[in-house]
Write a protein that holds these residues in place. Sequence first.
Motif, PDB file in Angstrom:
ATOM      1  N   MET A  19       0.839  -1.188   0.000  1.00 47.81           N
ATOM      2  CA  MET A  19       0.000   0.000   0.000  1.00 47.81           C
ATOM      3  C   MET A  19       0.880   1.247   0.000  1.00 47.81           C
ATOM      4  SD  MET A  19      -2.987  -1.015   2.739  1.00 47.81           S
ATOM      5  CE  MET A  19      -4.036   0.367   2.302  1.00 47.81           C
ATOM      6  N   SER A  20       0.457   2.248  -0.754  1.00 47.25           N
ATOM      7  CA  SER A  20       1.060   3.588  -0.742  1.00 47.25           C
ATOM      8  C   SER A  20      -0.063   4.541  -0.387  1.00 47.25           C
ATOM      9  CB  SER A  20       1.617   3.957  -2.111  1.00 47.25           C
ATOM     10  OG  SER A  20       2.563   3.013  -2.535  1.00 47.25           O
ATOM     11  N   LEU A  21       0.070   5.210   0.751  1.00 46.53           N
ATOM     12  CA  LEU A  21      -1.001   6.063   1.245  1.00 46.53           C
ATOM     13  C   LEU A  21      -0.528   7.501   1.351  1.00 46.53           C
ATOM     14  CD1 LEU A  21      -2.081   3.643   4.091  1.00 46.53           C
ATOM     15  CD2 LEU A  21      -3.132   3.887   1.837  1.00 46.53           C
ATOM     16  N   SER A  22      -1.280   8.393   0.751  1.00 47.80           N
ATOM     17  CA  SER A  22      -0.949   9.805   0.779  1.00 47.80           C
ATOM     18  C   SER A  22      -2.065  10.553   1.503  1.00 47.80           C
ATOM     19  CB  SER A  22      -0.787  10.336  -0.645  1.00 47.80           C
ATOM     20  OG  SER A  22      -0.523  11.713  -0.622  1.00 47.80           O
ATOM     21  N   PRO A  23      -1.953  10.661   2.841  1.00 45.86           N
ATOM     22  CA  PRO A  23      -2.986  11.357   3.615  1.00 45.86           C
ATOM     23  C   PRO A  23      -2.964  12.862   3.338  1.00 45.86           C
ATOM     24  CG  PRO A  23      -1.405  10.219   5.045  1.00 45.86           C
ATOM     25  CD  PRO A  23      -0.895  10.139   3.653  1.00 45.86           C
ATOM     26  N   SER A  37      -2.203  -2.810   7.436  1.00 44.35           N
ATOM     27  CA  SER A  37      -3.323  -1.874   7.416  1.00 44.35           C
ATOM     28  C   SER A  37      -4.592  -2.540   7.947  1.00 44.35           C
ATOM     29  CB  SER A  37      -3.555  -1.361   5.993  1.00 44.35           C
ATOM     30  OG  SER A  37      -4.605  -0.433   5.971  1.00 44.35           O
ATOM     31  N   GLY A  86      -8.475   6.642  -5.331  1.00 47.81           N
ATOM     32  CA  GLY A  86      -7.800   5.400  -4.982  1.00 47.81           C
ATOM     33  C   GLY A  86      -7.530   4.570  -6.222  1.00 47.81           C
ATOM     34  N   ASN A 104      -3.449   5.532  -2.702  1.00 53.97           N
ATOM     35  CA  ASN A 104      -4.424   6.605  -2.709  1.00 53.97           C
ATOM     36  C   ASN A 104      -3.739   7.943  -2.538  1.00 53.97           C
ATOM     37  OD1 ASN A 104      -4.063   7.257   0.036  1.00 53.97           O
ATOM     38  ND2 ASN A 104      -5.811   6.058   0.692  1.00 53.97           N
ATOM     39  N   CYS A 106      -5.079  11.640  -0.884  1.00 54.54           N
ATOM     40  CA  CYS A 106      -6.191  12.245  -0.149  1.00 54.54           C
ATOM     41  C   CYS A 106      -5.962  13.732   0.081  1.00 54.54           C
ATOM     42  CB  CYS A 106      -6.348  11.597   1.227  1.00 54.54           C
ATOM     43  SG  CYS A 106      -6.569   9.835   1.182  1.00 54.54           S
TER      44      CYS A 106
END
Length: 117
Positions: A19-23, A37, A86, A104, A106
């Motif tokens: 996962m690559s998460l961009s809050p 996660s 996403g 994603n 965000c």
Amino acid sequence: MSTSSRVEFEKHCVRAGGMSLSPPSPTALRFCTIGSSVEHVAALKDDINERIWGPEVKVNEAGNLAAIWAPFRAKINGVVDHVGVGLSVSYKLNGQWKVTGLANSCRLPTKEEMLLE
């Protein structure tokens, strides 16, 4: 996500997937496995409701690889917390589609987005 159930996640996802998460800013981009996660979300007590719409789905000619791109909105405890887009990558394994990768991007919602059902 709304069930926070490890069993439900594992029906649809491969724990070792990435996962690559961009809050929303200023939080930095982060990376983890789908499994880590799942453990994080399963431990939360908050009511999480994440919805997508208008997904764009691409499937390869062999019919065993798919990519899905979709905007989403996340509500936490009934309040719109963040919105974004996403991307998921899925493979057909033993006749069933399994998510093997997620990414994603965000941002905080606008005032108008805060009012969406």
